[in-house]
Motif scaffolding. Structure first.
Motif, PDB file in Angstrom:
ATOM      1  N   VAL A 119      29.202  52.102  36.767  1.00  7.65           N
ATOM      2  CA  VAL A 119      29.521  52.839  35.546  1.00  7.65           C
ATOM      3  C   VAL A 119      30.949  53.364  35.605  1.00  7.65           C
ATOM      4  O   VAL A 119      31.391  53.891  36.628  1.00  7.65           O
ATOM      5  CB  VAL A 119      28.534  54.014  35.366  1.00  7.65           C
ATOM      6  CG1 VAL A 119      28.994  54.943  34.251  1.00  7.65           C
ATOM      7  CG2 VAL A 119      27.129  53.498  35.085  1.00  7.65           C
ATOM      8  N   ASP A 120      31.654  53.193  34.498  1.00  4.67           N
ATOM      9  CA  ASP A 120      32.949  53.836  34.286  1.00  4.67           C
ATOM     10  C   ASP A 120      32.693  54.962  33.288  1.00  4.67           C
ATOM     11  O   ASP A 120      32.324  54.705  32.136  1.00  4.67           O
ATOM     12  CB  ASP A 120      33.949  52.820  33.733  1.00  4.67           C
ATOM     13  CG  ASP A 120      35.320  53.421  33.455  1.00  4.67           C
ATOM     14  OD1 ASP A 120      35.475  54.656  33.538  1.00  4.67           O
ATOM     15  OD2 ASP A 120      36.241  52.639  33.129  1.00  4.67           O
ATOM     16  N   THR A 121      32.851  56.199  33.698  1.00  2.00           N
ATOM     17  CA  THR A 121      32.502  57.325  32.821  1.00  2.00           C
ATOM     18  C   THR A 121      33.402  57.431  31.597  1.00  2.00           C
ATOM     19  O   THR A 121      33.089  58.166  30.663  1.00  2.00           O
ATOM     20  CB  THR A 121      32.549  58.663  33.602  1.00  2.00           C
ATOM     21  OG1 THR A 121      33.833  58.805  34.225  1.00  2.00           O
ATOM     22  CG2 THR A 121      31.456  58.714  34.650  1.00  2.00           C
ATOM     23  N   ARG A 122      34.510  56.707  31.584  1.00  4.57           N
ATOM     24  CA  ARG A 122      35.363  56.693  30.398  1.00  4.57           C
ATOM     25  C   ARG A 122      34.780  55.810  29.299  1.00  4.57           C
ATOM     26  O   ARG A 122      35.188  55.898  28.140  1.00  4.57           O
ATOM     27  CB  ARG A 122      36.764  56.189  30.772  1.00  4.57           C
ATOM     28  CG  ARG A 122      37.466  57.021  31.830  1.00  4.57           C
ATOM     29  CD  ARG A 122      38.714  56.332  32.330  1.00  4.57           C
ATOM     30  NE  ARG A 122      38.395  55.030  32.930  1.00  4.57           N
ATOM     31  CZ  ARG A 122      39.313  54.207  33.454  1.00  4.57           C
ATOM     32  NH1 ARG A 122      40.595  54.563  33.418  1.00  4.57           N
ATOM     33  NH2 ARG A 122      38.961  53.062  33.985  1.00  4.57           N
ATOM     34  N   ARG A 123      33.815  54.942  29.704  1.00  6.41           N
ATOM     35  CA  ARG A 123      33.246  53.979  28.755  1.00  6.41           C
ATOM     36  C   ARG A 123      31.743  53.840  29.013  1.00  6.41           C
ATOM     37  O   ARG A 123      31.259  52.776  29.361  1.00  6.41           O
ATOM     38  CB  ARG A 123      33.934  52.624  28.916  1.00  6.41           C
ATOM     39  CG  ARG A 123      35.420  52.646  28.594  1.00  6.41           C
ATOM     40  CD  ARG A 123      36.076  51.310  28.875  1.00  6.41           C
ATOM     41  NE  ARG A 123      36.122  51.039  30.299  1.00  6.41           N
ATOM     42  CZ  ARG A 123      35.794  49.868  30.848  1.00  6.41           C
ATOM     43  NH1 ARG A 123      35.373  48.882  30.094  1.00  6.41           N
ATOM     44  NH2 ARG A 123      35.885  49.687  32.140  1.00  6.41           N
ATOM     45  N   LEU A 124      31.013  54.909  28.829  1.00  6.96           N
ATOM     46  CA  LEU A 124      29.578  54.880  29.116  1.00  6.96           C
ATOM     47  C   LEU A 124      28.822  53.881  28.245  1.00  6.96           C
ATOM     48  O   LEU A 124      27.828  53.299  28.678  1.00  6.96           O
ATOM     49  CB  LEU A 124      28.980  56.280  28.937  1.00  6.96           C
ATOM     50  CG  LEU A 124      29.345  57.317  30.002  1.00  6.96           C
ATOM     51  CD1 LEU A 124      28.765  58.670  29.629  1.00  6.96           C
ATOM     52  CD2 LEU A 124      28.850  56.880  31.376  1.00  6.96           C
ATOM     53  N   ASP A 125      29.303  53.675  27.026  1.00  9.51           N
ATOM     54  CA  ASP A 125      28.614  52.750  26.128  1.00  9.51           C
ATOM     55  C   ASP A 125      28.506  51.346  26.717  1.00  9.51           C
ATOM     56  O   ASP A 125      27.559  50.616  26.428  1.00  9.51           O
ATOM     57  CB  ASP A 125      29.350  52.665  24.777  1.00  9.51           C
ATOM     58  CG  ASP A 125      29.171  53.923  23.951  1.00  9.51           C
ATOM     59  OD1 ASP A 125      28.379  54.791  24.369  1.00  9.51           O
ATOM     60  OD2 ASP A 125      29.819  54.034  22.902  1.00  9.51           O
ATOM     61  N   ASP A 126      29.482  50.958  27.539  1.00 13.34           N
ATOM     62  CA  ASP A 126      29.490  49.607  28.106  1.00 13.34           C
ATOM     63  C   ASP A 126      28.379  49.395  29.129  1.00 13.34           C
ATOM     64  O   ASP A 126      28.135  48.257  29.534  1.00 13.34           O
ATOM     65  CB  ASP A 126      30.834  49.324  28.783  1.00 13.34           C
ATOM     66  CG  ASP A 126      31.974  49.233  27.788  1.00 13.34           C
ATOM     67  OD1 ASP A 126      31.693  49.203  26.573  1.00 13.34           O
ATOM     68  OD2 ASP A 126      33.140  49.185  28.211  1.00 13.34           O
ATOM     69  N   CYS A 127      27.725  50.466  29.560  1.00 15.13           N
ATOM     70  CA  CYS A 127      26.753  50.363  30.651  1.00 15.13           C
ATOM     71  C   CYS A 127      25.307  50.359  30.180  1.00 15.13           C
ATOM     72  O   CYS A 127      24.406  50.108  30.971  1.00 15.13           O
ATOM     73  CB  CYS A 127      26.970  51.512  31.636  1.00 15.13           C
ATOM     74  SG  CYS A 127      28.654  51.576  32.260  1.00 15.13           S
ATOM     75  N   TYR A 128      25.082  50.632  28.899  1.00 14.82           N
ATOM     76  CA  TYR A 128      23.706  50.663  28.393  1.00 14.82           C
ATOM     77  C   TYR A 128      22.985  49.347  28.639  1.00 14.82           C
ATOM     78  O   TYR A 128      21.821  49.317  29.042  1.00 14.82           O
ATOM     79  CB  TYR A 128      23.693  50.967  26.896  1.00 14.82           C
ATOM     80  CG  TYR A 128      24.043  52.372  26.532  1.00 14.82           C
ATOM     81  CD1 TYR A 128      23.310  53.445  27.026  1.00 14.82           C
ATOM     82  CD2 TYR A 128      25.110  52.648  25.679  1.00 14.82           C
ATOM     83  CE1 TYR A 128      23.634  54.751  26.682  1.00 14.82           C
ATOM     84  CE2 TYR A 128      25.441  53.941  25.333  1.00 14.82           C
ATOM     85  CZ  TYR A 128      24.698  54.986  25.841  1.00 14.82           C
ATOM     86  OH  TYR A 128      25.020  56.272  25.509  1.00 14.82           O
ATOM     87  N   ALA A 129      23.666  48.252  28.365  1.00  9.84           N
ATOM     88  CA  ALA A 129      23.018  46.941  28.449  1.00  9.84           C
ATOM     89  C   ALA A 129      22.503  46.658  29.855  1.00  9.84           C
ATOM     90  O   ALA A 129      21.388  46.150  30.025  1.00  9.84           O
ATOM     91  CB  ALA A 129      23.990  45.847  28.010  1.00  9.84           C
ATOM     92  N   ALA A 130      23.290  46.987  30.878  1.00 16.84           N
ATOM     93  CA  ALA A 130      22.875  46.716  32.258  1.00 16.84           C
ATOM     94  C   ALA A 130      21.685  47.587  32.654  1.00 16.84           C
ATOM     95  O   ALA A 130      20.726  47.106  33.269  1.00 16.84           O
ATOM     96  CB  ALA A 130      24.048  46.944  33.213  1.00 16.84           C
ATOM     97  N   VAL A 131      21.730  48.874  32.304  1.00 17.95           N
ATOM     98  CA  VAL A 131      20.617  49.771  32.613  1.00 17.95           C
ATOM     99  C   VAL A 131      19.346  49.284  31.925  1.00 17.95           C
ATOM    100  O   VAL A 131      18.281  49.178  32.547  1.00 17.95           O
ATOM    101  CB  VAL A 131      20.951  51.216  32.186  1.00 17.95           C
ATOM    102  CG1 VAL A 131      19.709  52.105  32.287  1.00 17.95           C
ATOM    103  CG2 VAL A 131      22.082  51.780  33.045  1.00 17.95           C
ATOM    104  N   ASP A 132      19.446  48.966  30.634  1.00 15.52           N
ATOM    105  CA  ASP A 132      18.282  48.484  29.890  1.00 15.52           C
ATOM    106  C   ASP A 132      17.734  47.197  30.479  1.00 15.52           C
ATOM    107  O   ASP A 132      16.515  46.985  30.533  1.00 15.52           O
ATOM    108  CB  ASP A 132      18.645  48.260  28.420  1.00 15.52           C
ATOM    109  CG  ASP A 132      18.853  49.557  27.657  1.00 15.52           C
ATOM    110  OD1 ASP A 132      18.445  50.617  28.184  1.00 15.52           O
ATOM    111  OD2 ASP A 132      19.422  49.511  26.557  1.00 15.52           O
ATOM    112  N   TYR A 133      18.625  46.317  30.925  1.00 17.31           N
ATOM    113  CA  TYR A 133      18.198  45.026  31.464  1.00 17.31           C
ATOM    114  C   TYR A 133      17.325  45.216  32.705  1.00 17.31           C
ATOM    115  O   TYR A 133      16.241  44.642  32.809  1.00 17.31           O
ATOM    116  CB  TYR A 133      19.416  44.170  31.803  1.00 17.31           C
ATOM    117  CG  TYR A 133      19.052  42.780  32.266  1.00 17.31           C
ATOM    118  CD1 TYR A 133      18.910  41.745  31.351  1.00 17.31           C
ATOM    119  CD2 TYR A 133      18.841  42.505  33.613  1.00 17.31           C
ATOM    120  CE1 TYR A 133      18.562  40.472  31.766  1.00 17.31           C
ATOM    121  CE2 TYR A 133      18.492  41.233  34.029  1.00 17.31           C
ATOM    122  CZ  TYR A 133      18.355  40.221  33.107  1.00 17.31           C
ATOM    123  OH  TYR A 133      17.993  38.965  33.529  1.00 17.31           O
TER     124      TYR A 133
END
Length: 199
Positions: A119-133
């Motif tokens: 996770v890059d905390t500057r761009r949390l939106d980019d990490c939703y897909a991986a967590v959900d997967y």
């Protein structure tokens, strides 16, 4: 005893040395969060990467505002390995971060014991897909917050809340450039996955 004489009765036969057990682990996350750097920092072999230059077209699609000096991107996977001890060897597969390469994830993740979501905390939106997967697939995973420039934008409990991460999922900071830090992150995932397998 000469070479032609039989071995002494009761003498121990030489035992074959077993190779380390191979374990597959996936390194996932959004674009430019540090997946390639993570694999490269820890791999005991020269990592296999599938980096391609970021063209003007790609720059118009991918958000480079927080990674202005990034000139390449992973288009298939990163691969490396690390021997943990005489019994265990991790094979690391880094996923591409962009949604348009998401069709490759199922193949890369198949057979994986666990995953590390960066996770890059500057761009949390980019990490939703991986967590959900990983949640959807039921694969044990941990969330590693990469400390860019030695700092993070949000506290870990805020990251957990923002990404709606379950309490049993470890969330911690690490530095993708530091071998020891990457090792510790991978061990968290390994312990989590082994506990799930034994439970």
């Amino acid at each position: 005893m000469t070479p032609t004489e039989p071995a002494a009765r009761g003498a121990a036969a030489p035992t074959a040395v077993r190779p380390p057990l191979p374990v597959k682990m996936v390194i996932a996350g959004g674009f430019g969060v540090g997946k390639t750097t993570t694999v490269g920092s820890i791999s005991e072999i020269r990592p296999l990467t599938t980096e391609a230059a970021i063209t003007e077209v790609a720059a118009g699609v991918d958000d480079l505002s927080h990674t202005p000096h990034k000139t390449t991107t992973t288009v298939a996977m990163d691969f490396g390995c690390i021997t943990i001890d005489s019994t265990l060897k991790l094979y690391l597969f880094g996923t591409p971060g962009q949604d348009r390469f998401g069709f490759m994830w199922d193949d890369l993740v198949e057979g994986a014991l666990g995953g590390l979501v960066i996770v890059d905390t500057r761009r949390l939106d980019d990490c939703y897909a991986a967590v959900d997967y990983f949640e959807h697939k039921g694969i044990p995973f941990a969330v590693a917050v990469n400390a860019f420039d030695g700092r993070v934008e949000h506290a870990l409990d805020e990251v957990r809340w923002a990404l709606d991460i379950a309490e049993q999922v470890p969330v911690f900071t690490y530095d993708a450039r530091e071998r020891g830090s990457v090792r510790d992150a991978l061990l968290v995932v390994l312990e989590l996955a082994l506990a799930r397998a034994q439970g």
